[in-house]
Design a protein around this motif. Sequence first.
Motif, mmCIF file in Angstrom:
data_model
loop_
_atom_site.group_PDB
_atom_site.id
_atom_site.type_symbol
_atom_site.label_atom_id
_atom_site.label_comp_id
_atom_site.label_asym_id
_atom_site.label_seq_id
_atom_site.Cartn_x
_atom_site.Cartn_y
_atom_site.Cartn_z
ATOM 1 N N LEU A 61 82.608 68.656 60.377
ATOM 2 C CA LEU A 61 81.279 68.515 59.787
ATOM 3 C C LEU A 61 81.258 67.279 58.895
ATOM 4 O O LEU A 61 82.058 67.146 57.971
ATOM 5 N N LEU A 62 80.330 66.384 59.189
ATOM 6 C CA LEU A 62 80.153 65.118 58.482
ATOM 7 C C LEU A 62 78.943 65.209 57.570
ATOM 8 O O LEU A 62 77.914 65.764 57.951
ATOM 9 N N LEU A 63 79.050 64.649 56.370
ATOM 10 C CA LEU A 63 77.920 64.519 55.452
ATOM 11 C C LEU A 63 77.561 63.044 55.356
ATOM 12 O O LEU A 63 78.429 62.205 55.117
ATOM 13 N N ASP A 64 76.286 62.719 55.559
ATOM 14 C CA ASP A 64 75.788 61.354 55.399
ATOM 15 C C ASP A 64 74.845 61.343 54.209
ATOM 16 O O ASP A 64 73.759 61.922 54.259
ATOM 17 N N LEU A 65 75.261 60.695 53.132
ATOM 18 C CA LEU A 65 74.465 60.609 51.902
ATOM 19 C C LEU A 65 73.481 59.456 51.971
ATOM 20 O O LEU A 65 73.853 58.338 52.325
ATOM 21 N N GLY A 66 72.241 59.712 51.605
ATOM 22 C CA GLY A 66 71.245 58.648 51.548
ATOM 23 C C GLY A 66 70.977 58.018 52.894
ATOM 24 O O GLY A 66 70.786 56.819 53.001
ATOM 25 N N SER A 67 70.928 58.830 53.924
ATOM 26 C CA SER A 67 70.825 58.298 55.285
ATOM 27 C C SER A 67 69.415 57.883 55.670
ATOM 28 O O SER A 67 69.227 57.328 56.750
ATOM 29 N N GLY A 68 68.445 58.152 54.821
ATOM 30 C CA GLY A 68 67.078 57.791 55.192
ATOM 31 C C GLY A 68 66.678 58.520 56.455
ATOM 32 O O GLY A 68 66.573 59.738 56.483
ATOM 33 N N THR A 69 66.522 57.796 57.542
ATOM 34 C CA THR A 69 66.072 58.363 58.808
ATOM 35 C C THR A 69 67.218 58.816 59.706
ATOM 36 O O THR A 69 67.000 59.104 60.878
ATOM 37 N N GLY A 70 68.428 58.877 59.151
ATOM 38 C CA GLY A 70 69.553 59.419 59.904
ATOM 39 C C GLY A 70 70.649 58.443 60.276
ATOM 40 O O GLY A 70 71.615 58.805 60.938
ATOM 41 N N TRP A 71 70.523 57.205 59.834
ATOM 42 C CA TRP A 71 71.513 56.175 60.158
ATOM 43 C C TRP A 71 72.520 56.079 59.041
ATOM 44 O O TRP A 71 72.109 55.996 57.882
ATOM 45 N N PRO A 72 73.787 56.095 59.286
ATOM 46 C CA PRO A 72 74.476 56.101 60.572
ATOM 47 C C PRO A 72 74.983 57.478 61.002
ATOM 48 O O PRO A 72 75.568 57.615 62.074
#
Length: 137
Positions: A61-72
Amino acid sequence: MAARPAEETERFAERQRLAGLDAMKATELESTGSDYGASGYTTMEQVGELARRLPLGPEDLLLDLGSGTGWPGLHVAKVTGCSVVVTDPVGEGPETARTRARDDRIADRASAVPADGRALPFRSGSFDALVHSDALC
């Protein structure tokens, strides 16, 4: 924790709304190789290298902080097979990320949560890896 000024939140929301326009996607594709509606400068090549270096697979499970619209984060999940939670404090970003996850056929292993990196709604140790790009605001 200091409150985010309303004008700053609205500026990011407007940026995320505009990201879906054809002209914006074409510009992003030309400059970064991506069409996720990102507002930063991280290229597809850089995210590919990130995905190769992270030891992620279907059980992770990956967490993307502050990804906006999902990138990256969404792209990393797509190429590694991991699950992902993308976060952004501006509601338009997670909404767009959910749509992109459906379009990329990874909605069953992708979640998009409105959340500020200063006060995340997750238990410590919930994630196997964390990414963020262009989120220094």
